[in-house]
Design a protein around this motif. Structure first.
Motif, PDB file in Angstrom:
ATOM      1  N   TYR A 154       2.537   1.645  -3.371  1.00  0.00           N
ATOM      2  CA  TYR A 154       1.530   2.052  -4.358  1.00  0.00           C
ATOM      3  C   TYR A 154       1.256   3.550  -4.216  1.00  0.00           C
ATOM      4  CZ  TYR A 154      -3.125   3.048  -6.105  1.00  0.00           C
ATOM      5  OH  TYR A 154      -4.184   3.643  -6.737  1.00  0.00           O
ATOM      6  N   GLN A 155       1.175   4.019  -2.967  1.00  0.00           N
ATOM      7  CA  GLN A 155       0.892   5.435  -2.731  1.00  0.00           C
ATOM      8  C   GLN A 155       1.985   6.311  -3.339  1.00  0.00           C
ATOM      9  OE1 GLN A 155       2.247   7.611   0.066  1.00  0.00           O
ATOM     10  NE2 GLN A 155       0.613   9.131   0.103  1.00  0.00           N
ATOM     11  N   CYS A 215       0.844  -1.213   0.000  1.00  0.00           N
ATOM     12  CA  CYS A 215       0.000   0.000   0.000  1.00  0.00           C
ATOM     13  C   CYS A 215       0.870   1.249   0.000  1.00  0.00           C
ATOM     14  CB  CYS A 215      -0.910   0.018   1.227  1.00  0.00           C
ATOM     15  SG  CYS A 215      -2.137  -1.282   1.213  1.00  0.00           S
ATOM     16  N   ILE A 253      -5.425  -8.269  -2.137  1.00  0.00           N
ATOM     17  CA  ILE A 253      -4.691  -7.063  -2.578  1.00  0.00           C
ATOM     18  C   ILE A 253      -4.554  -7.058  -4.107  1.00  0.00           C
ATOM     19  CG2 ILE A 253      -2.332  -7.967  -2.256  1.00  0.00           C
ATOM     20  CD1 ILE A 253      -3.413  -4.438  -1.289  1.00  0.00           C
ATOM     21  N   LEU A 289      -8.245   3.030  -2.185  1.00  0.00           N
ATOM     22  CA  LEU A 289      -7.529   1.754  -2.064  1.00  0.00           C
ATOM     23  C   LEU A 289      -8.091   0.912  -0.917  1.00  0.00           C
ATOM     24  CD1 LEU A 289      -4.966   0.003  -2.836  1.00  0.00           C
ATOM     25  CD2 LEU A 289      -3.803   1.232  -1.029  1.00  0.00           C
ATOM     26  N   PHE A 290      -8.287   1.545   0.248  1.00  0.00           N
ATOM     27  CA  PHE A 290      -8.729   0.783   1.418  1.00  0.00           C
ATOM     28  C   PHE A 290     -10.220   0.460   1.370  1.00  0.00           C
ATOM     29  CE2 PHE A 290      -5.038   3.242   3.019  1.00  0.00           C
ATOM     30  CZ  PHE A 290      -4.164   2.168   3.005  1.00  0.00           C
TER      31      PHE A 290
END
Lengths: 55, 478
Positions: B169-170, B166, B194, B290-291
């Motif tokens: 990716y950010q 994550c 994921i 994303l979350f």
């Protein structure tokens, strides 16, 4: 034991170089180091001990 | 659009980046909160081990112990069934780590790193204050404690890798390939939610399509090429059974469900922070797609009951904790009186800490000290003997903590009997019938009943082929 000390010294050097170069937080460097370290160990093992002996 | 890059270099980020997104605490108060929470979290994870030693955690301890020792003893043997986790444990052993260091020190260290990773991820996606609140909730989460206590080692590595993924990716870093590859090798199950999340982002975010395509393709190919021999073992679950528990034989369904907490326990334990998570979701959903997708995917996987679906409760809990931190932060921002904020947080976290501490302190290991010491003493028997445990309850412990060939109901490679044969062995009043079954092994067998099944020992004690060797141990000779 000597391996562990060498790894620790290497880790500290990489840690501070990365901190200076990447301008990122100390926590991120720590987390990335562990994750990438695990990945490289696994890649090395899979190539050297799993893949190469099959050919 | 943010430029994709190899290294997660913060220097190239726009100056408009909120300074609150920097995870490094900026004052003594923040440092104290972070250090204090991590300290209490570490204590909660060390407690069981310092109190009960090697028997502190769940059944998987024995299985991991056996695999770490067994796979390293046959390093490079391609006839072994591939098991991705041992790629890591073998390398650590090669570097000089002992089995207990890998089993416990590395496991606890990884749990602490996972907490730190959660803090950093929340700081980057939400802000540092939300991260501190989320970390506090994480350290009090009973679901996270149960997950740690059950000793799902690969799953924990998976959780850590997901959080790192994550973060990368950010930052649109191509190094995202590495945690995805790690997931594909160590715990392919954790890769499913994921990978599906990134797949959905691929379709709904055209600006990220090229980045996600390159990352997905490279990590997928790398995983397939290097770990094909293991992945093909899992393939029939998905090609023949569609990966669903309902398509598996009823007797195996309990094991294949993931053997973690059920939805009632999950809802009961997350109830205190679900309302906060709802507020957080309401406020932050647009900024943290994303979350949101990750949360929905995990709920979906549980609803359709994919294989090992109960393990996805851990990921749902993580997403809820993030949004609960955000929700609490939103509520606190509405309050202007500083004293009231401090009082509210003190009451909330003191009551949470009280409940969690009580839960952890009362937690007991699965195996009693008497049984564990008896099992360790079985190593005095001739090495590599046949050792039978009459119940799966003791199987992982004798498997991991003795150096014998283990015969257990429905488990491991030396079991020659099916369920019907085991039923005959357990319940037949005819001793000869039992002797004929045991004779199939063509060698003496040590039978361990443990303190829980001593009645079975009384039943076989009059058999002329069976001799009592200890309080819970019998020996069968032809």
């Amino acid at each position: 034991m000597s391996y562990c000390i060498l790894i620790l010294i290497g880790f500290v050097i990489i840690f501070f170089c990365a901190k200076k170069l990447l301008h990122t937080s100390i926590f991120e460097i720590l987390i990335f180091s562990v994750c990438f370290g695990m990945s490289f160990l696994v890649i090395f093992h899979l190539i050297y001990f799993n893949l190469i002996p099959r050919f | 659009m943010r430029q994709s890059k190899i290294f997660p270099n913060r220097a190239s980020e726009p100056a408009t980046q909120n300074p609150l997104n920097n995870p490094t605490p900026q004052n003594t108060w923040e440092w104290s909160c972070l250090a204090g929470t991590l300290f209490l979290y570490t204590l909660s994870r060390l407690w069981m081990y310092f109190r009960f030693g090697a028997r502190a955690f769940g059944y998987d301890t024995g299985i991991y112990r056996h695999d770490i020792i067994g796979y390293f003893a046959r390093l490079g043997d391609t006839t072994l069934q591939p098991f991705g986790f041992t790629a890591l444990s073998n390398m650590l052993t090669l570097m000089g780590a002992r089995v207990d260091t890998i089993l416990f020190a590395a496991y606890i260290a990884l749990a602490i790193l996972t907490a730190l990773a959660l803090y950093v991820v929340v700081a980057r996606f939400f802000n540092r204050h939300v991260a501190l609140l989320a970390l506090a909730i994480f350290s009090l989460s009973i679901i996270q404690f149960e997950f740690f206590w059950w000793y799902y080692y690969r799953n924990l590595i998976g959780l850590f890798a997901i959080l790192v993924a994550c973060l990368l990716y950010q930052q649109r870093s191509y190094l995202l390939i590495l945690p995805l590859f790690l997931l594909g090798v160590i715990h392919p199950l954790s890769l499913i939610p994921i990978a599906l999340t990134f797949l959905i982002l691929f379709f709904i975010s055209p600006r990220e399509r090229s980045y996600l395509w390159r990352v997905g393709l490279t990590s997928g190919l790398l995983t397939l090429i290097l770990n094909w021999y293991e992945l093909r073992v899992y393939l029939p679950f998905f090609t023949e059974k569609f990966g669903l528990v309902k398509n598996i034989a009823p007797l195996e369904q309990n094991e294949i469900s993931g053997q973690f907490v059920d939805h009632i326990f999950f809802l009961k334990m997350t109830a205190p922070y679900i309302p906060l998570a709802a507020i957080g979701l309401w406020q932050w959903a647009k900024k943290t797609k994303l979350f949101v997708i990750f949360l929905l995917i995990n709920i979906f996987l549980i609803l359709i009951k994919i294989v090992f679906y109960r393990r996805f409760f851990v990921f749902i809990d993580i997403a809820l904790i993030m949004y609960a931190g955000a929700g609490l932060y939103c509520l606190l921002q509405k309050i202007t009186a500083r004293w009231f904020i401090i009082a509210l947080l003190t009451v909330l976290f003191a009551s949470g800490a009280g409940y969690t501490t009580h839960y952890i302190v009362k937690k007991q290991p699965l195996i009693s000290e008497i049984d564990f010491l008896e099992i360790i003493s079985l190593n005095a028997l001739p090495p590599n003997s046949y050792l039978m445990t009459i119940s799966p309850y003791y199987a992982p412990w004798v498997y991991g903590f003795t150096n014998h060939r283990i015969i257990a109901p429905g488990m491991f490679e030396h079991n020659l009997w099916n369920r019907d044969t085991w039923n005959i062995f357990w319940y037949t009043p005819n001793q000869n019938e039992r002797d004929v079954l045991l004779a199939q092994y063509k060698e003496p067998i040590y039978i361990y009943t443990g303190s829980l099944f001593t009645q079975f020992g009384q039943a076989i004690t009059h058999d002329r082929h069976i001799k009592r060797m200890g309080p819970f141990l019998w020996r069968f000779d032809l």
